[in-house]
Design an enzyme around this catalytic site. Structure first.
Site, short mmCIF file in Angstrom:
data_model
loop_
_atom_site.label_atom_id
_atom_site.label_comp_id
_atom_site.label_asym_id
_atom_site.label_seq_id
_atom_site.Cartn_x
_atom_site.Cartn_y
_atom_site.Cartn_z
N LYS A 127 0.18 -1.16 0.11
CA LYS A 127 0.08 0.04 -0.15
C LYS A 127 1.04 1.13 0.70
CE LYS A 127 -3.74 2.70 2.76
NZ LYS A 127 -4.39 2.38 3.60
N LYS A 173 -2.14 -1.66 -3.63
CA LYS A 173 -3.29 -0.10 -3.77
C LYS A 173 -2.06 0.63 -4.27
CE LYS A 173 -5.95 1.99 -0.60
NZ LYS A 173 -6.08 1.89 0.54
C1 PBG Z 1 -7.73 3.81 5.37
C2 PBG Z 1 -7.84 3.96 4.59
C3 PBG Z 1 -7.73 4.28 3.03
C4 PBG Z 1 -8.63 3.85 1.95
C5 PBG Z 1 -8.69 2.17 2.31
N1 PBG Z 1 -8.47 2.20 4.16
C6 PBG Z 1 -7.21 5.64 2.93
C7 PBG Z 1 -5.52 5.69 4.06
O1 PBG Z 1 -5.31 5.14 3.76
O2 PBG Z 1 -5.29 7.11 4.00
C8 PBG Z 1 -8.16 4.45 0.77
C9 PBG Z 1 -9.57 3.70 -0.16
C10 PBG Z 1 -9.83 4.59 -1.51
O3 PBG Z 1 -8.40 5.92 -1.50
O4 PBG Z 1 -10.84 4.42 -2.37
N2 PBG Z 1 -6.92 2.73 6.17
#
Ligand code: PBG
Length: 335
Positions: free
Chosen positions: A200, A254
């Site tokens: 991520k 992601k």
């Molecule tokens: C939070 C989380 C995020 C997303 C999924 N879980 C945001 C972040 O890490 O700030 C993002 C999902 C999206 O942008 O569609 N842990």
């Protein structure tokens, strides 16, 4: 791979009709590849549009259950729940995250009671419950790893108790997959799956999501001390290897489209069930351009989703899941 010289080889032959193109097609997207992320809010009969994500609404639990029924009827195998938490419930230690009656756990129970056949995935991270908007507990400006992992384990157990099928740790703390897996086994939750947000990235593409869950104003600083540097690729492989070795059943990359190279490397190296998250900013860009008639929204949606299959993904988390399911012929096409 050898190809005859022209004119013995003409690539246009297999493009000359829809029938031949169908035969020569290398990848398919099916409704079984889709996971639909949904936003839940409190109240009853509430549907509140997310301004930066046209077509996406925060739904109260009762309306969410109806929406999930429709998703199941479309053949979508899983939904992923994200809560919009009342700001008054956000604290330094994020206790609401493991409350059995928090919004997310209530939503899990309601969905499993009404639509047991659909798999319910969760998010494990503290950001919806944190006054700082961070995924971990903050002490003196530092996101503390090990104390956060203890909180994440409590959160995971509360979600499993509520009936979640797939847990999605999205926090990027070290050691969380092993800790969560150990706690699940000890508590008898042998069949609860973990889809690790393994690779991520610290991405600006999450902007609209933070609006959707009400974390935008709350976030102090950025998430670069735990999420990945967009410049890194080998590190993604090491993270995936680590999470698989700690007991993740599936791994995720992601954001999605800007990181297809990572999806391909992960799939080639490990062969594990590999997913991508087409995140909020990717969705918002397509919807914004489509609203201006600058692109054909449905065609771009379909093209962006087949790209994940081509890159080796087994499935995709996408806000387009219901629209794509309809386009695939599982219900009336929405206009
Ligand atoms: C939070 C989380 C995020 C997303 C999924 N879980 C945001 C972040 O890490 O700030 C993002 C999902 C999206 O942008 O569609 N842990």
């Amino acid at each position: 791979m050898t190809t005859a010289p022209f004119p013995a080889a003409r690539f246009r032959r297999l493009k000359s009709s829809a029938a031949l193109r169908a035969l020569a097609r290398e990848n398919v997207l099916s409704v079984g590849d889709l996971i639909w992320p949904v936003f839940v809010r409190d109240g009853e009969g509430q549907s509140e549009p997310v301004a930066s994500m046209p077509g996406v609404n925060r739904l109260s639990v009762d309306l969410l259950v109806e929406a999930v029924k429709e998703a199941a009827d479309l053949g979508i195998p899983a939904v992923c729940i994200f809560p919009y938490t009342d700001p008054t419930l956000k604290t330094q230690l994020c206790e609401e995250a493991w409350s059995p009656d928090n919004l997310s756990n209530r939503a899990i129970r309601a969905i499993k009671a009404a639509v047991p056949e659909i798999a319910v995935m969760t998010d494990i991270a503290l950001d919806p419950y944190n006054v700082n908007g961070h995924d971990g507990i903050v002490r003196d400006g530092v996101i503390v790893n090990d104390e956060t992992v203890e909180a994440l384990v409590r959160m995971a157990l509360a979600q499993a108790e509520s009936g979640a099928d797939i847990l999605g740790p999205s926090d990027m703390m070290d050691g969380r997959i092993g800790a969560i897996r150990g706690a699940l086994e000890a508590a008898g939750h042998r069949d609860v799956a973990i889809m690790s947000y393994a690779a991520k990235y610290a991405s600006a593409f999450y902007g609209p999501f933070r609006d959707a869950v009400g974390a935008t104003g709350a976030l102090t600083g950025d998430k670069k001390t735990y999420q990945m540097d967009p410049a890194n690729s080998d590190e993604a492989l090491r993270l995936v290897e680590r999470d698989l070795s700690e007991g993740a059943d599936m791994v995720m990359v992601k954001p999605g489209l800007p990181y297809l190279d990572i999806c391909r490397r992960v799939k080639d190296r490990f062969g594990a069930p590999t997913f991508a998250y087409q995140v909020s900013g990717e969705y918002a860009m397509i919807q914004a351009a489509a609203a201006q008639n600058w692109i054909d929204g449905q065609k771009v949606m379909a093209e962006s989703l087949i790209a994940f299959k081509r890159a080796g993904c087994d499935g995709i988390l996408t806000y387009f899941a219901p629209a794509m399911a309809r386009l695939l012929g599982h219900g009336p096409v929405a206009h």
